[in-house]
Design a protein around this motif. Structure first.
Motif, PDB file in Angstrom:
ATOM      1  N   ILE A  26      -4.078 -29.986   0.693  1.00  0.00           N
ATOM      2  CA  ILE A  26      -5.253 -30.114   0.103  1.00  0.00           C
ATOM      3  C   ILE A  26      -6.303 -31.090   0.871  1.00  0.00           C
ATOM      4  O   ILE A  26      -7.420 -30.857   1.432  1.00  0.00           O
ATOM      5  CB  ILE A  26      -5.606 -30.552  -1.308  1.00  0.00           C
ATOM      6  N   ALA A  27      -5.930 -32.279   1.018  1.00  0.00           N
ATOM      7  CA  ALA A  27      -6.617 -33.273   1.736  1.00  0.00           C
ATOM      8  C   ALA A  27      -6.438 -33.671   3.128  1.00  0.00           C
ATOM      9  O   ALA A  27      -7.023 -34.398   3.939  1.00  0.00           O
ATOM     10  CB  ALA A  27      -6.663 -34.721   1.169  1.00  0.00           C
ATOM     11  N   GLY A  28      -5.163 -32.934   3.721  1.00  0.00           N
ATOM     12  CA  GLY A  28      -4.572 -33.545   5.042  1.00  0.00           C
ATOM     13  C   GLY A  28      -4.275 -35.036   5.053  1.00  0.00           C
ATOM     14  O   GLY A  28      -4.564 -35.491   6.195  1.00  0.00           O
ATOM     15  N   LYS A  29      -3.903 -35.544   3.984  1.00  0.00           N
ATOM     16  CA  LYS A  29      -3.267 -36.991   4.358  1.00  0.00           C
ATOM     17  C   LYS A  29      -1.960 -37.292   3.679  1.00  0.00           C
ATOM     18  O   LYS A  29      -1.482 -36.430   3.010  1.00  0.00           O
ATOM     19  CB  LYS A  29      -4.154 -37.859   3.302  1.00  0.00           C
ATOM     20  N   ASP A  30      -1.241 -38.008   4.078  1.00  0.00           N
ATOM     21  CA  ASP A  30      -0.124 -38.616   3.919  1.00  0.00           C
ATOM     22  C   ASP A  30      -0.021 -39.053   2.711  1.00  0.00           C
ATOM     23  O   ASP A  30      -0.643 -40.314   2.540  1.00  0.00           O
ATOM     24  CB  ASP A  30       0.769 -39.128   5.189  1.00  0.00           C
ATOM     25  N   ALA A  31       0.808 -38.811   1.704  1.00  0.00           N
ATOM     26  CA  ALA A  31       1.095 -39.634   0.448  1.00  0.00           C
ATOM     27  C   ALA A  31       2.640 -39.876   0.350  1.00  0.00           C
ATOM     28  O   ALA A  31       3.235 -38.920   0.011  1.00  0.00           O
ATOM     29  CB  ALA A  31       0.502 -38.721  -0.625  1.00  0.00           C
ATOM     30  N   PRO A  32       2.916 -41.102   0.659  1.00  0.00           N
ATOM     31  CA  PRO A  32       4.418 -41.426   0.091  1.00  0.00           C
ATOM     32  C   PRO A  32       5.002 -41.021  -1.054  1.00  0.00           C
ATOM     33  O   PRO A  32       4.102 -40.954  -2.061  1.00  0.00           O
ATOM     34  CB  PRO A  32       4.630 -42.803   0.773  1.00  0.00           C
ATOM     35  N   VAL A  33       6.213 -40.494  -1.350  1.00  0.00           N
ATOM     36  CA  VAL A  33       6.622 -40.434  -2.472  1.00  0.00           C
ATOM     37  C   VAL A  33       7.038 -41.911  -2.899  1.00  0.00           C
ATOM     38  O   VAL A  33       7.906 -42.492  -2.123  1.00  0.00           O
ATOM     39  CB  VAL A  33       7.831 -39.494  -2.404  1.00  0.00           C
ATOM     40  N   VAL A  34       6.777 -42.136  -3.901  1.00  0.00           N
ATOM     41  CA  VAL A  34       7.030 -43.820  -4.568  1.00  0.00           C
ATOM     42  C   VAL A  34       7.778 -43.960  -5.691  1.00  0.00           C
ATOM     43  O   VAL A  34       7.874 -42.638  -6.642  1.00  0.00           O
ATOM     44  CB  VAL A  34       5.715 -44.599  -4.438  1.00  0.00           C
ATOM     45  N   LEU A  35       8.617 -44.814  -6.076  1.00  0.00           N
ATOM     46  CA  LEU A  35       9.294 -44.890  -7.349  1.00  0.00           C
ATOM     47  C   LEU A  35       8.231 -45.026  -8.559  1.00  0.00           C
ATOM     48  O   LEU A  35       7.008 -45.297  -8.511  1.00  0.00           O
ATOM     49  CB  LEU A  35       9.811 -46.226  -7.325  1.00  0.00           C
ATOM     50  N   ASP A  36       8.672 -44.376  -9.707  1.00  0.00           N
ATOM     51  CA  ASP A  36       8.127 -44.293 -10.998  1.00  0.00           C
ATOM     52  C   ASP A  36       8.113 -45.841 -11.134  1.00  0.00           C
ATOM     53  O   ASP A  36       8.937 -46.567 -10.938  1.00  0.00           O
ATOM     54  CB  ASP A  36       8.879 -43.584 -11.990  1.00  0.00           C
ATOM     55  N   PRO A  37       6.725 -46.373 -11.641  1.00  0.00           N
ATOM     56  CA  PRO A  37       6.620 -47.695 -12.008  1.00  0.00           C
ATOM     57  C   PRO A  37       7.791 -48.386 -12.751  1.00  0.00           C
ATOM     58  O   PRO A  37       7.887 -49.560 -13.028  1.00  0.00           O
ATOM     59  CB  PRO A  37       5.245 -48.011 -12.589  1.00  0.00           C
ATOM     60  N   THR A  38       8.282 -47.528 -13.631  1.00  0.00           N
ATOM     61  CA  THR A  38       9.369 -48.085 -14.603  1.00  0.00           C
ATOM     62  C   THR A  38      10.411 -48.734 -13.720  1.00  0.00           C
ATOM     63  O   THR A  38      11.153 -49.684 -14.593  1.00  0.00           O
ATOM     64  CB  THR A  38       9.791 -47.025 -15.493  1.00  0.00           C
ATOM     65  N   LEU A  39      10.614 -48.278 -12.733  1.00  0.00           N
ATOM     66  CA  LEU A  39      11.733 -48.690 -11.813  1.00  0.00           C
ATOM     67  C   LEU A  39      11.492 -49.828 -11.060  1.00  0.00           C
ATOM     68  O   LEU A  39      12.188 -50.300 -10.295  1.00  0.00           O
ATOM     69  CB  LEU A  39      12.221 -47.750 -11.210  1.00  0.00           C
ATOM     70  N   LEU A  40      10.409 -50.464 -11.085  1.00  0.00           N
ATOM     71  CA  LEU A  40       9.734 -51.513 -10.372  1.00  0.00           C
ATOM     72  C   LEU A  40       9.995 -52.848 -10.969  1.00  0.00           C
ATOM     73  O   LEU A  40       9.846 -53.921 -10.444  1.00  0.00           O
ATOM     74  CB  LEU A  40       8.146 -51.394  -9.965  1.00  0.00           C
ATOM     75  N   LEU A  41      10.433 -52.719 -12.129  1.00  0.00           N
ATOM     76  CA  LEU A  41      10.632 -54.103 -13.066  1.00  0.00           C
ATOM     77  C   LEU A  41      12.006 -54.259 -13.070  1.00  0.00           C
ATOM     78  O   LEU A  41      12.992 -53.498 -12.955  1.00  0.00           O
ATOM     79  CB  LEU A  41      10.287 -53.983 -14.465  1.00  0.00           C
ATOM     80  N   THR A  42      12.228 -55.574 -13.277  1.00  0.00           N
ATOM     81  CA  THR A  42      13.685 -56.051 -13.242  1.00  0.00           C
ATOM     82  C   THR A  42      14.278 -55.833 -14.977  1.00  0.00           C
ATOM     83  O   THR A  42      13.329 -55.653 -15.729  1.00  0.00           O
ATOM     84  CB  THR A  42      13.894 -57.535 -13.073  1.00  0.00           C
ATOM     85  N   ALA A  43      15.549 -55.977 -14.905  1.00  0.00           N
ATOM     86  CA  ALA A  43      16.088 -55.915 -16.221  1.00  0.00           C
ATOM     87  C   ALA A  43      15.724 -56.908 -17.179  1.00  0.00           C
ATOM     88  O   ALA A  43      15.430 -56.760 -18.348  1.00  0.00           O
ATOM     89  CB  ALA A  43      17.675 -55.942 -16.048  1.00  0.00           C
ATOM     90  N   ASP A  44      15.472 -58.116 -16.712  1.00  0.00           N
ATOM     91  CA  ASP A  44      15.161 -59.051 -17.509  1.00  0.00           C
ATOM     92  C   ASP A  44      13.510 -59.062 -18.038  1.00  0.00           C
ATOM     93  O   ASP A  44      13.268 -59.348 -19.187  1.00  0.00           O
ATOM     94  CB  ASP A  44      14.974 -60.500 -16.877  1.00  0.00           C
ATOM     95  N   GLN A  45      12.557 -58.288 -17.365  1.00  0.00           N
ATOM     96  CA  GLN A  45      11.301 -57.982 -17.614  1.00  0.00           C
ATOM     97  C   GLN A  45      11.415 -57.200 -18.821  1.00  0.00           C
ATOM     98  O   GLN A  45      10.765 -57.250 -19.725  1.00  0.00           O
ATOM     99  CB  GLN A  45      10.705 -57.454 -16.547  1.00  0.00           C
ATOM    100  N   TRP A  46      12.200 -55.988 -18.717  1.00  0.00           N
ATOM    101  CA  TRP A  46      12.388 -54.967 -19.773  1.00  0.00           C
ATOM    102  C   TRP A  46      13.020 -55.675 -20.889  1.00  0.00           C
ATOM    103  O   TRP A  46      12.530 -55.481 -21.995  1.00  0.00           O
ATOM    104  CB  TRP A  46      13.095 -53.750 -19.352  1.00  0.00           C
TER     105      TRP A  46
END
Length: 283
Positions: free
Chosen positions: A183-203
């Motif tokens: 649609i936009a002719g732009k690269d959009a990297p596929v990134v992790l769902d934000p739930t996977l960005l936190l540590t076990a201690d944070q959860w």
């Protein structure tokens, strides 16, 4: 510096609640303040429905029969939001309220979840609020999802105009990345769902530890509705391991909330699910 986050957060849905909490904390790791913009639209958590016919009557009858458990579930979701989500003091119900307001943000962050899925909204079209078009500040998209394989022809130009305003784009799935490129002719990297960005201690710091969960481990089944095709696999695993099955399947299948879900994920021996936001089993 402060980021204003536009995402799904009000709805009493495990994925929406957990991804919103995770996104805020992920942004704060970069030294920014992050606050959900309280845009309340199309998210009705009422236990009883407005009368519209037999469907709403059946829903309300089920609610009345299970009111104690469902009201407790409602209370716990609301408590998790109060305790763990940072939400703007002002609530907005329309685009023009946001566009005409004085917003205290240095950038607008869109994501994650299916905020770019037009089928979610009552009119079947994109909601420009979730593209941040109400603001002239810099716009970034982190892990949004379209939730549809293709964009209808009559909506492609509209979507391009929204995407052109972002300084940085990303997507939650390869399908979404391909749509943005097309649609936009732009690269959009596929990134992790934000739930996977936190540590076990944070959860763990956000998780409740209910006394009624089975001791010694269990099999967690986490689905958007009933287990369906997963049932024979769950039964086989139960027979082979002797572990009980805990189901978080559908809004009315078990009394739970974001805090209980965090505990259930952390203490399950095995996890079957159909969600992007299940922070354990995706690993």
């Amino acid at each position: 510096m402060k980021a204003g986050l536009v995402t799904f957060y009000h709805i009493h849905h495990y994925g929406a609640l957990l991804q919103a909490a995770a996104t805020e904390r992920a942004v704060e790791r970069f030294g920014w303040d992050c606050e959900i913009i309280d845009y309340f639209v199309n998210q009705d958590n009422a236990l009883f429905k407005r009368p519209t016919g037999l469907g709403s009557a059946a829903h309300d009858a089920h609610t009345a029969l299970h009111y104690q458990a469902l009201s407790e579930r409602y209370r716990r979701f609301e408590k998790f939001s109060r305790d763990h989500l940072r939400i703007s003091d002002r609530r907005y119900g329309r685009f023009d309220e946001l566009a005409g307001g004085t917003l205290p943000y240095d950038l607008i962050l869109s994501g994650s979840d299916q905020i770019w899925n037009p089928k979610i909204f009552p009119d079947g079209r994109f909601d420009p609020v979730f593209f941040g078009t109400f603001s002239q500040k810099r716009r970034i998209a982190y892990a949004p999802s379209f939730g549809v394989p293709t964009i209808p022809e009559g909506m492609r130009d509209e979507l391009k105009s929204y995407l052109d305003g972002f300084s940085h784009l990303s997507a939650r799935e390869t399908q979404g990345s391909a749509i943005i490129r097309d649609i936009a002719g732009k690269d959009a990297p596929v990134v992790l769902d934000p739930t996977l960005l936190l540590t076990a201690d944070q959860w763990d710091s956000m998780a409740d530890h209910p006394a009624n969960y089975p001791k010694g481990g269990y099999i967690l089944c986490y689905c958007i509705s009933r287990p369906g095709a997963l049932t024979p696999y769950l039964e086989r695993l139960h027979q082979e391991t002797g572990l009980p099955v805990v189901q978080l399947c559908g809004i009315r299948q078990m009394r739970a909330d974001g805090k209980n879900t965090g505990h259930a994920n952390d203490h399950a021996k095995c996890n079957y699910n159909c969600f992007f936001h299940d922070k354990t089993s995706i690993l």
